[in-house]
Scaffold this motif. Sequence first.
Motif, short mmCIF file in Angstrom:
data_model
loop_
_atom_site.label_atom_id
_atom_site.label_comp_id
_atom_site.label_asym_id
_atom_site.label_seq_id
_atom_site.Cartn_x
_atom_site.Cartn_y
_atom_site.Cartn_z
N UNK A 46 -24.56 -22.31 15.79
CA UNK A 46 -24.37 -22.30 17.11
C UNK A 46 -24.24 -23.58 17.53
N UNK A 47 -24.93 -24.68 16.97
CA UNK A 47 -24.75 -26.39 17.16
C UNK A 47 -23.35 -26.59 16.55
N UNK A 48 -23.02 -26.15 15.42
CA UNK A 48 -21.80 -26.52 14.77
C UNK A 48 -20.67 -26.05 15.48
N UNK A 49 -20.93 -24.56 15.99
CA UNK A 49 -19.74 -24.41 16.95
C UNK A 49 -19.37 -24.97 18.23
N UNK A 50 -20.35 -25.86 18.79
CA UNK A 50 -20.13 -26.73 19.99
C UNK A 50 -19.28 -27.59 19.41
#
Length: 816
Positions: A87-91
């Motif tokens: 989820x951090x990477x998708x941001x």
Amino acid sequence: MTNKKQLSERDICTKFITPALEQAGWDVITQVREEFPLTKGRIIVRGKLHARAKHKRVDYVLFFKPNIPIALIEAKDNNHSIGDGMQQALGYAEMLQVPFVFSSNGDGFLFHNKIAPDGIIEREFALHEFPAAETLWQWWVQHRGLNDQQNTLVTQDYYSDGSDKTPRYYQLLAINKTIEAIARSQNRILLVMATGTGKTFTAFQIIWRLWKSKAKKRILFLADRNILIDQTMTNDFKPFGSAMTKIQNRQANKSYEIYLSLYQAVTGSEEEKNIYKQFSPDFFDLIVIDECHRGSAAADSAWREILEYFSSATQIGLTATPKETKAVSNIDYFGDPLYTYSLRQGIDDGFLAPYKVVRIDLDKDVTGWRPDKGMVDKYGNEIADRIYNQKDFDKTLILEPRTQLVAKKISEFLRQTNRFDKTIVFCENIDHAERMRQALVNENADLVAQNSKYVMRITGDNEEGKAELDNFIFPESKYPVIATTSKLMTTGVDAQTCKLIVLDQHIQSMTEFKQIIGRGTRINEDYGKYYFTIIDFKKATEQFANPDFDGDPVQIYTPKGGDSPVPPDASGESEDGNGIIYSEHNEDREWIGIHERDPEEENSSVRRYVVANVEVRVAAERVQYFDASGKLITESLKDYTRKALAKEYASLDDFLQRWHHAEKKQAIIDELAEQGVFFEALAEEIGRQSGKTFDPFDLVCHVAWDMPPLTRKERAEQVKKRNYFTQYGEQARRVLEALLDKYADEGMVHIEETQILTIAPFTKFGTPLEIIRTFGGLDQYQQAVHELENALYLSDRHSRVQRAPPREGGDGNPGA
């Protein structure tokens, strides 16, 4: 055998992720960027202090070529699951606009494919199954439908001289989107990028790639100020070297490939002076128009004629504020913006300076003013009997005490901050700017006596003022310090060190308001410029609440009807609606340097009354800050700190646990500083109220949980009373007692560092090495310091939890 669970995140990257990339064929030198910085960290301002929030950094960004990011990886240590970082990477992927996203804990990869043709967006890969660069690139090319010729252009490298200056993430996006649009034969492009975000550098990289690929062979860059052309040639465009020329003296030398010119240098009202017609209509392949919201935005402007003459060329418009009125439209000509990077984004990312607003309402502005019956002004003119309000002041009615009060408030602010902070005062008209100059001179007579250029009026009608414009802009020049102006400095003025913008002007145009704010948004760390202040006397900053302030531009252009721009007259001059006259004759005269005109001054029916004997007072004054969601809020330092701490810690006990277990207390202080908790300012504010000096620990407990604070001296005395030092030998005890005294005098940060052992009184105990040996070694010394810190705070932990009053909205048990 290595136990993965004991490895740090960085060890997981080094031992597992990077080898997997190498095995898949990725070139770790040219295609893999570790710890890739996306942002610099938002600058948080409270009071006179500032701090940077934590910057965003991606563990891995993968490039097919140095200019094309296509994937990223977020790593976690092996105590996390394989997908914990997704989820951090998708941001991050949203910011970089890359299609392929991975997370890993060293066991394998979770792959998120934004363009998955089979609809299965996420799947797991083993470490040895990581896809090759060519594989990912072909998937993306097929998805976008690019052919070989388009691919060649899209993959052309940007310019690099081997230095650290590479495009920021948003510049990469603007460059790559533009190149791909041109590869797809789009010939009208609009890029919207906030002032100070590097439009010229972005334009250079676009031009370089198109020129090197030979997709565009002859290129024209248009700007509207000589200084901008000259700076561009010597700075960003310097790599073009001998292929580049500046069009001047109305001579068209056709042997160059890169041409830079003022709008005014290539057009005029007389046919023979239209130098652009010495070039054939298809001579240029590409035209880049800097600040395209100005003259070229109007459909009937002489500047637009240039663009229409070279209509076969690809044309790129650059602006921070696209102009969209019923009479003028950038979107109508260029189309919707291909890419937008807003002021709000720039501030949030830490690339632009944030601002605080000081709103000062004057009583006559709030309530209006009505003259007594038969009242005459200072020149004997009877004043028309009506209520005069803020819109009238300095236009039809001048209240001299009002001007003096504004000058006094500006000068008071500078005395509280720095009297040599560059300041621009925006006035209603030239007459107002001159009266404001006089009032500021009188308020700062001591500094004006040292140098008469401390305050100067810089307006288009005044040659002496215009001659000082460059000195005001250049950081190295001390004078002028305060510039009063009307329209001249609204835009195009790169005032990197401007720290104060004063609005005593009724501003109705959103474009003009954004341009004025843009005068302060550049950061210059070398000169301590991290933020700027706006002092607003005429409610102009209410524009911040307008959704259009930082929203996407909307076209409202109506080709027929509505307010039409003033057509050029026989002299070749035209007005842009802001009272600025543009001369089309002289290439050395630039758009802001011709002359400013106040239409009311030219209308003999408009009388301007001057009143000297009316009292004007400050009705209200408040400070507002730009918050994380982009809204101006009125909030005290303590309120802001309380909210920041509530986000960080669930309860007092949660904070106490973190504080107790922290290896170094300074680490927690630094983390809170990144959230905008300014301990120095809090200590000053609370200490001013109590006359005492407090530790960061007590400031936090007091502000967030209303606990009565103890001074550092009181804490130190409590430790001494408990005979804490008896467990140590005599020499070690003397060292710890000295550390305790240092804490009482100077605070925690000093005693945590071993360098303190190099100064008095520790030098009388021996060398730092000898002192450390007294404790049995470095580890034992550091453990003793850690235990001393805990002794300072841990003893009253339970009593504090028991005494802590319930927080509003809580369950009455702050320790739960």
